[in-house]
Design a protein around this motif. Structure first.
Motif, PDB file in Angstrom:
ATOM      1  N   SER A  33       2.596  -3.050 -15.626  1.00 22.23           N
ATOM      2  CA  SER A  33       1.742  -4.073 -15.013  1.00 22.23           C
ATOM      3  C   SER A  33       2.372  -5.447 -15.170  1.00 22.23           C
TER       4      SER A  33
ATOM      5  N   GLY B 295      -2.039  -8.422 -15.348  1.00 20.98           N
ATOM      6  CA  GLY B 295      -2.752  -7.162 -15.479  1.00 20.98           C
ATOM      7  C   GLY B 295      -2.945  -6.412 -14.185  1.00 20.98           C
ATOM      8  N   ARG B 296      -1.946  -6.468 -13.274  1.00 19.50           N
ATOM      9  CA  ARG B 296      -2.024  -5.725 -12.015  1.00 19.50           C
ATOM     10  C   ARG B 296      -0.872  -4.718 -11.968  1.00 19.50           C
ATOM     11  N   PRO B 297      -1.129  -3.509 -11.473  1.00 20.83           N
ATOM     12  CA  PRO B 297      -0.093  -2.469 -11.509  1.00 20.83           C
ATOM     13  C   PRO B 297       1.144  -2.822 -10.680  1.00 20.83           C
TER      14      PRO B 297
ATOM     15  N   THR C 282      -2.593  -7.281 -21.579  1.00 21.92           N
ATOM     16  CA  THR C 282      -2.828  -7.299 -20.123  1.00 21.92           C
ATOM     17  C   THR C 282      -2.830  -5.883 -19.547  1.00 21.92           C
ATOM     18  N   ILE C 283      -1.985  -5.013 -20.078  1.00 18.77           N
ATOM     19  CA  ILE C 283      -1.947  -3.652 -19.524  1.00 18.77           C
ATOM     20  C   ILE C 283      -3.174  -2.849 -19.973  1.00 18.77           C
TER      21      ILE C 283
ATOM     22  N   CYS D  56      -5.704  -3.711 -17.535  1.00 13.32           N
ATOM     23  CA  CYS D  56      -5.406  -3.027 -16.275  1.00 13.32           C
ATOM     24  C   CYS D  56      -5.921  -1.591 -16.316  1.00 13.32           C
TER      25      CYS D  56
ATOM     26  N   ARG E 122      -9.660  -1.486 -15.839  1.00 13.46           N
ATOM     27  CA  ARG E 122     -10.100  -1.643 -14.447  1.00 13.46           C
ATOM     28  C   ARG E 122      -9.855  -0.369 -13.647  1.00 13.46           C
TER      29      ARG E 122
ATOM     30  N   SER F 225      -4.969   1.023  -7.302  1.00 10.68           N
ATOM     31  CA  SER F 225      -4.077  -0.085  -7.660  1.00 10.68           C
ATOM     32  C   SER F 225      -4.001  -1.116  -6.545  1.00 10.68           C
TER      33      SER F 225
END
Length: 282
Positions: A138, A142-144, A241-242, A245, A248, A274
């Motif tokens: 990520s 925190g986004r894949p 952060t991961i 992720c 979510r 994602s």
């Protein structure tokens, strides 16, 4: 995502034409993606989809068809490329994995036809039962960035190199895709000399704590043990952060518990979730 006009405006141009090469027109893409998202958000059975979404077979087939032809991956990659162009992508990349329980209905995929890429369909068997592992990279928000689905018993370090090589963000203008993070942040499971050497060879800075047995072995060797790897505690704090992720992603019940029989369909569902996260954030 599809209820948001902003998210849909970014996604719609990336989907295939509604008129396939053979047969009539497809059902509206927005309705189908809403149906797939509903299925995995609630964890309901395909046959239990509300009638408002139409025939569940068509929705299931669209998920599998677009997984095979790479549509989900193209949409996912395009949203990352747009974020990178807008300088909204943080290249301090965190790497980790999470275990997902596979429901008993996920076992027993058909063996007929050509041999699949994952003959075990990414389902492992251990004391805890059937499990699947999602390996994830990520960005700093925190986004894949990259996804890899394996059987639950597969160790993180074995899959680290394959996962990192899946990071590929094209440039909307001139230039080659960006495949090299600025920083890798990972836990002790990734503390292997081979992986550290691989990251140094690619010129990637990394913050990975050293295992206790590795520290003891290095101390026992004295001067021959070499210097300890550089470790910045302040940078390591960003590894959370991961974890956010994963939280979510696991908000989708159909991802937190695996019900899909094939690895292709389940990985497509993770990719869909994602790019929904990306569509909401860019």
């Amino acid at each position: 995502m599809c209820r948001s006009s902003h998210g849909w405006a970014r996604t719609e141009p990336l989907l295939p034409d509604r008129t396939p090469m053979r047969g009539g027109r497809w059902r509206d893409h927005r309705e189908v993606i809403d149906a797939i998202a509903f299925k995995f958000q609630t964890g309901t059975q395909w046959a239990r989809l509300p009638e408002t979404y139409g025939n569940w077979c068509g929705v299931s087939n669209r998920l599998r068809m677009w997984a095979v032809d790479g549509t989900w991956e193209r949409v996912f990659t395009a949203l990352m490329a747009q974020a990178d162009t807008d300088e909204d992508l943080d290249w301090a990349v965190s790497v980790d994995s999470t275990i997902v329980r596979a429901h008993q209905h996920a076992a027993g995929a058909r063996k007929k036809g050509p041999r699949p890429a994952n003959p075990d369909h990414a389902i492992g068997r251990s004391r805890g039962g059937l499990t699947t592992k999602i390996h994830l990279a990520s960005d700093g928000r925190g986004r894949p960035l990259a996804i890899l689905v394996t059987p639950g018993q597969r160790h993180d370090s074995i899959c680290a190199r394959t996962l990192l090589e899946r990071i590929r963000v094209p440039r909307l203008g001139l230039g080659r895709p960006r495949c090299r993070p600025g920083q890798i942040i990972a836990d002790k499971a990734y503390s292997l000399p081979g992986l550290r050497a691989y990251l140094r060879k690619r010129g990637i800075a990394h913050t990975i704590p050293e295992k206790t047995d590795q520290q003891r072995h290095r101390h026992n060797r004295g001067s021959r043990g070499g210097r300890p790897p550089v470790f910045d505690r302040e940078t390591y704090r960003r590894r959370n952060t991961i974890e956010r992720c994963f939280n979510r992603l696991k908000g989708f019940r159909g991802i937190a518990t695996r019900y899909e029989k094939t690895a292709t369909s389940y990985e497509a569902a993770v990719t869909l979730a994602s790019f929904l996260l990306w569509a909401r954030s860019v």
